[in-house]
Enzyme design. Structure first.
Site, PDB file in Angstrom:
ATOM      1  N   TYR A 162       0.694  -1.277  -0.132  1.00 40.85           N
ATOM      2  CA  TYR A 162       0.112  -0.038  -0.219  1.00 40.85           C
ATOM      3  C   TYR A 162       0.832   1.167   0.139  1.00 40.85           C
ATOM      4  O   TYR A 162       0.590   2.168   0.628  1.00 40.85           O
ATOM      5  CB  TYR A 162      -0.948   0.130   1.393  1.00 40.85           C
ATOM      6  CG  TYR A 162      -2.058  -1.262   1.447  1.00 40.85           C
ATOM      7  CD1 TYR A 162      -2.218  -2.017   0.481  1.00 40.85           C
ATOM      8  CD2 TYR A 162      -2.408  -1.292   2.630  1.00 40.85           C
ATOM      9  CE1 TYR A 162      -3.176  -2.927   0.391  1.00 40.85           C
ATOM     10  CE2 TYR A 162      -3.471  -2.373   2.704  1.00 40.85           C
ATOM     11  CZ  TYR A 162      -3.543  -3.278   1.805  1.00 40.85           C
ATOM     12  OH  TYR A 162      -4.539  -4.446   1.970  1.00 40.85           O
ATOM     13  N   PRO A 218     -15.709  -5.324   3.713  1.00 40.99           N
ATOM     14  CA  PRO A 218     -17.162  -5.453   4.386  1.00 40.99           C
ATOM     15  C   PRO A 218     -17.934  -4.453   3.868  1.00 40.99           C
ATOM     16  O   PRO A 218     -19.284  -4.697   4.251  1.00 40.99           O
ATOM     17  CB  PRO A 218     -16.828  -5.011   5.802  1.00 40.99           C
ATOM     18  CG  PRO A 218     -15.646  -3.980   5.866  1.00 40.99           C
ATOM     19  CD  PRO A 218     -14.756  -4.685   4.891  1.00 40.99           C
ATOM     20  N   LEU A 219     -17.591  -3.450   3.169  1.00 40.52           N
ATOM     21  CA  LEU A 219     -18.293  -2.708   2.549  1.00 40.52           C
ATOM     22  C   LEU A 219     -18.415  -2.651   0.941  1.00 40.52           C
ATOM     23  O   LEU A 219     -18.743  -1.830   0.070  1.00 40.52           O
ATOM     24  CB  LEU A 219     -18.059  -1.061   2.776  1.00 40.52           C
ATOM     25  CG  LEU A 219     -18.049  -0.790   4.376  1.00 40.52           C
ATOM     26  CD1 LEU A 219     -17.995   0.838   4.519  1.00 40.52           C
ATOM     27  CD2 LEU A 219     -19.397  -1.081   4.979  1.00 40.52           C
ATOM     28  N   ALA A 220     -17.986  -4.074   0.552  1.00 43.28           N
ATOM     29  CA  ALA A 220     -17.775  -4.279  -0.875  1.00 43.28           C
ATOM     30  C   ALA A 220     -17.007  -3.375  -1.703  1.00 43.28           C
ATOM     31  O   ALA A 220     -17.360  -2.845  -2.699  1.00 43.28           O
ATOM     32  CB  ALA A 220     -18.905  -4.526  -1.564  1.00 43.28           C
ATOM     33  N   GLY A 235     -16.623  -0.014  -0.822  1.00 46.21           N
ATOM     34  CA  GLY A 235     -17.271   1.039  -1.081  1.00 46.21           C
ATOM     35  C   GLY A 235     -18.400   1.331  -2.051  1.00 46.21           C
ATOM     36  O   GLY A 235     -19.386   2.080  -2.199  1.00 46.21           O
TER      37      GLY A 235
END
Length: 336
Positions: A52, A192-194, A196
């Protein structure tokens, strides 16, 4: 903040953790402010990676200011061989300004050949085990987007944690999570939010946390507002009502299976196209009734979906094996 044990590691982690991908877009001072806010909101689990870009370094500055002892720190590397992983661990320790990393993970293991190299005589696992014996890392984990790879990893006994995508759209790992939990492994949920794509963020996080096999969900966050909103789910956790479950499952159904999680692994595009942003604009246009705004934003881009030459480099990097070229054509058909 509600906490759960990370398997048999003995580490107690906040159910909402900090995903370290987006922080790389910030400057040093803003990054420090984010780490401070994590502590204020009770988020004690941080996950980053060597891949990253400057994420590790920025988190390191924050840890230096706020206090290393306030966090359970995880990072990961794409190194597959012994020497490469030894070097990566030293780099991570230096970047994160710490003498010990709580969890070091093998990052995005995609094929059986990669897995076999990792556990081989001169593989990365040997370097991780040596570093653990030396006290440089405490625990060893593995991340993947492939169920078969993680199934092998779970049964191998080599790893203490797994990390895999999970959200109301992507539920294919539920049995695998149950098996890992039974074996005493920590289960970390990425996306967990795909990535975004899911708009009802709080409902999605609550859906994820209803699964008791999961230790922590790690949405990527790059603003204090996002930290406050996501932390609220863990600080005031309650199960979904029937009506709320219907809402989030309807959104998941609407997304389908061919959607971008905005992980960024497809980059760089030789034509300079920000591929995830193209799909984001198409989503705003098609699903969220922001047609004029999305069209205006898309038109303003210097490089857009219509510039794609179909070289296919992006598709070789996508961990979800998305037909990106086909999806970009859809963007062009809709937005021009």
């Amino acid at each position: 903040m509600e906490k759960r044990f990370l398997g048999k590691t003995g580490l107690e982690v906040s159910v909402i953790g900090f995903g370290g991908i987006p922080i790389q877009k910030l400057d040093k001072e803003k990054a420090i402010d984010l780490i401070k806010e994590l502590s204020i909101q009770g988020i004690n689990f941080i996950d980053t990676a060597r891949g990253y870009t400057v994420s590790e370094e920025l988190i390191g500055y924050g840890l230096e200011k706020v206090g290393r002892d306030k966090f359970v720190l995880a990072t990961k590397s794409m190194a597959r061989d012994y020497e490469g992983m030894k070097n990566e661990i030293e780099t991570s320790l230096n970047n994160l300004k710490t003498k010990c990393i709580d969890l070091y993970q093998l990052h995005n293991v995609r094929t059986e050949a990669e897995y076999d190299n990792i556990i081989g005589e001169d593989g990365a696992l040997k370097a991780l085990e040596e570093s653990k014996a030396e006290g440089k890392i405490k625990h060893i984990g593995i991340t993947s987007h492939d169920l078969n790879i993680l199934e092998k990893a779970i049964e191998s006994g080599y790893f203490e944690t797994i990390q895999f995508p999970y959200n109301p759209v992507e539920r294919q790992a539920e049995e695998l999570f149950e098996r890992a939990n039974k074996l005493g492994m920590g289960v970390i949920v990425m996306k967990p939010l795909a990535g975004g794509a899911i708009i009802n963020a709080a409902l999605s996080l609550r859906f994820v946390l209803e699964n008791s096999n999961i230790s922590s969900a790690i949405p990527g966050m790059d603003s204090i507002e996002q930290i406050k909103e996501n932390a609220k789910v863990g600080n005031e956790y309650k199960r979904l009502s029937d009506a709320e479950r219907e809402i989030i499952l309807a959104e998941a159904k609407d997304l389908g299976t061919e959607f971008c999680r905005r992980c960024g692994y497809c980059a760089p595009c030789p034509q300079g196209i920000d591929i995830p942003v193209q799909f984001l604009m198409e989503g705003y246009y098609s699903r969220y009734n922001l047609k004029d705004w999305a069209k205006e934003r898309y038109t303003s881009f210097t490089n857009k979906a219509s510039d794609c030459i179909e070289c296919g480099q992006c598709e070789t990097r996508c961990p979800y094996d998305l037909p990106i070229r086909k999806m970009l054509k859809k963007v062009v058909n809709i937005l021009g």
